[in-house]
Design a protein around this motif. Structure first.
Motif, PDB file in Angstrom:
ATOM      1  N   ASN A  81      35.567  38.727  49.952  1.00  0.00           N
ATOM      2  CA  ASN A  81      36.398  39.438  48.977  1.00  0.00           C
ATOM      3  C   ASN A  81      35.520  40.199  47.964  1.00  0.00           C
ATOM      4  OD1 ASN A  81      35.793  36.630  48.420  1.00  0.00           O
ATOM      5  ND2 ASN A  81      36.883  36.842  46.502  1.00  0.00           N
ATOM      6  N   PRO A  82      35.483  41.514  48.077  1.00  0.00           N
ATOM      7  CA  PRO A  82      34.661  42.294  47.132  1.00  0.00           C
ATOM      8  C   PRO A  82      35.485  42.647  45.899  1.00  0.00           C
ATOM      9  CG  PRO A  82      35.537  43.724  48.851  1.00  0.00           C
ATOM     10  CD  PRO A  82      36.175  42.372  49.057  1.00  0.00           C
ATOM     11  N   LEU A 194      41.038  38.233  52.522  1.00  0.00           N
ATOM     12  CA  LEU A 194      39.585  38.275  52.315  1.00  0.00           C
ATOM     13  C   LEU A 194      39.100  37.069  51.511  1.00  0.00           C
ATOM     14  CD1 LEU A 194      39.196  42.085  51.560  1.00  0.00           C
ATOM     15  CD2 LEU A 194      38.799  40.892  53.718  1.00  0.00           C
ATOM     16  N   THR A 195      40.025  36.332  50.905  1.00  0.00           N
ATOM     17  CA  THR A 195      39.624  35.130  50.171  1.00  0.00           C
ATOM     18  C   THR A 195      39.700  33.890  51.061  1.00  0.00           C
ATOM     19  OG1 THR A 195      41.879  34.754  49.402  1.00  0.00           O
ATOM     20  CG2 THR A 195      40.466  36.051  47.959  1.00  0.00           C
TER      21      THR A 195
HETATM   22  S1  SF4 Z   1      41.585  39.138  45.994  1.00  0.00           S
HETATM   23 FE1  SF4 Z   1      41.517  40.689  47.624  1.00  0.00          FE
HETATM   24  S2  SF4 Z   1      42.932  42.286  46.962  1.00  0.00           S
HETATM   25 FE2  SF4 Z   1      42.460  41.049  45.151  1.00  0.00          FE
HETATM   26  S3  SF4 Z   1      40.742  42.098  44.206  1.00  0.00           S
HETATM   27 FE3  SF4 Z   1      39.885  40.528  45.532  1.00  0.00          FE
HETATM   28  S4  SF4 Z   1      39.481  41.590  47.462  1.00  0.00           S
HETATM   29 FE4  SF4 Z   1      40.892  42.885  46.277  1.00  0.00          FE
END
Ligand code: SF4
Length: 326
Positions: A81-82, A194-195
């Protein structure tokens, strides 16, 4: 004084709902937007918006988001997760819509110091810098504690009307939720794949093997995943629903399954036509997860709706299967 129009980043989380409701209550016209990718789909946010009487705009940004995912300037969080770059990207993208949507500035539900990585003051500044529209951002829930931006300096937004929420506690937000009659919301960070540890591992595998495409990413949500070699991977359904999803997603990929026996479906993913050796290995792995057969069985393979080729194959040992698992 004429109230201005703003675009609001909307995730379906409580803070983004509060930002919209709060600004609407002050008389601003708010256009909430959700930037959709296969990693964060709009379904839940749309439902939550509807339940709370919000007309949400959804914009597909997959192509534009890929470079952010592949090369984030501020790196990744715990998984793939960026977050800082992602926020910056979303503001930047929203900024590009201002003219078209006849809006004056941007808002978000970010709260100072709420999340360790993305909402510290320096992280918020980094987001602002990446966004290229730093001076147009207002964070109504914390704006009293933040530097003034153009909408404040110009008097479009009265700083005195803004809030000064900070920290990880949710007390004030829950109080406001009751006040605004908010009926449902998504948990913080919820919904972004992504998390997720497992999802990120699979995605990283695609990235390192240069196999990123929308089609390949769509498979990541379902089944068990195996890396057979540098060019080839296999997805095996875990249950009936997985098999149904995989079958719907399969296009020109080679599909493998036991002949006339219920059991998992295997999808071979390769930019090219798989070799017979790769198909046989895939079939052995698929068979390992079929509890309805003994140590060997006939396996059919071919494109999704024409599994015309049949081979007799042995199950692969469990330890060997584990070596291929992503
Ligand atoms: S959790 Fe996912 S959608 Fe939210 S800022 Fe991080 S990468 Fe982006």
């Amino acid at each position: 004084m004429k109230k201005r129009t703003c675009i609001s980043l909307f995730s379906g989380g409580l803070d983004s709902l509060l930002a919209v409701k709060f600004m609407e209550k002050l008389g601003y016209k708010v256009i909430p937007v959700f930037f959709e990718t296969p990693f964060f789909e709009a379904g839940n946010a749309l439902e939550i918006a509807k339940l709370n009487g919000i007309a949400l705009q959804v914009v597909d940004v997959f192509e534009e988001y890929l470079p952010v995912l592949q090369n984030p300037r501020y790196g990744y969080g715990k998984n793939l997760n960026p977050c800082i770059d992602c926020h910056g990207f979303m503001f930047r993208t929203a900024g590009k819509l201002l003219e078209e949507w006849q809006a004056d500035f941007l808002i978000s539900g970010e709260v100072l110091g709420q999340r360790p990585m993305s909402q510290r003051k320096d992280a918020m500044n980094a987001v602002g810098k990446l966004s290229e529209v730093k001076d147009l951002l207002v964070r109504p829930l914390s704006q009293k504690l933040l530097a003034d931006t153009l909408p404040i300096r110009e008097g479009w937004v009265d700083k005195n009307e803004m809030l000064s929420i900070q920290g990880r506690g949710r007390h004030r937000q829950l109080e406001l939720a009751r006040e605004f009659g908010i009926v449902d919301f998504q948990s913080p960070g919820g919904g972004c794949k992504l998390t997720d540890v497992k999802y990120s591992r699979r995605l990283r595998d695609l990235l390192t093997h240069s196999q990123i495409s929308l089609a390949n990413i769509r498979f990541l949500k379902y089944g068990r995943h195996f890396r057979l070699n540098e060019q080839t991977k296999l997805v095996v359904g875990r249950h009936k629903q997985d098999n149904e999803h995989l079958s719907l997603l399969a296009d020109t990929e080679i599909v493998v399954r036991a002949v006339n026996i219920h059991g998992p479906l295997g999808i071979i993913i390769k930019g090219d036509i798989p070799t017979l050796e790769e198909i046989m290995l895939a079939a052995q792995i698929v068979l390992r997860y079929n509890n309805s057969v003994g140590s060997e069985a006939d396996i059919a393979w071919g494109e999704n709706f024409s599994l015309n080729n049949i081979i007799r194959i042995n199950k692969l040992d469990e330890e060997k299967v584990a070596e291929f698992m992503i």
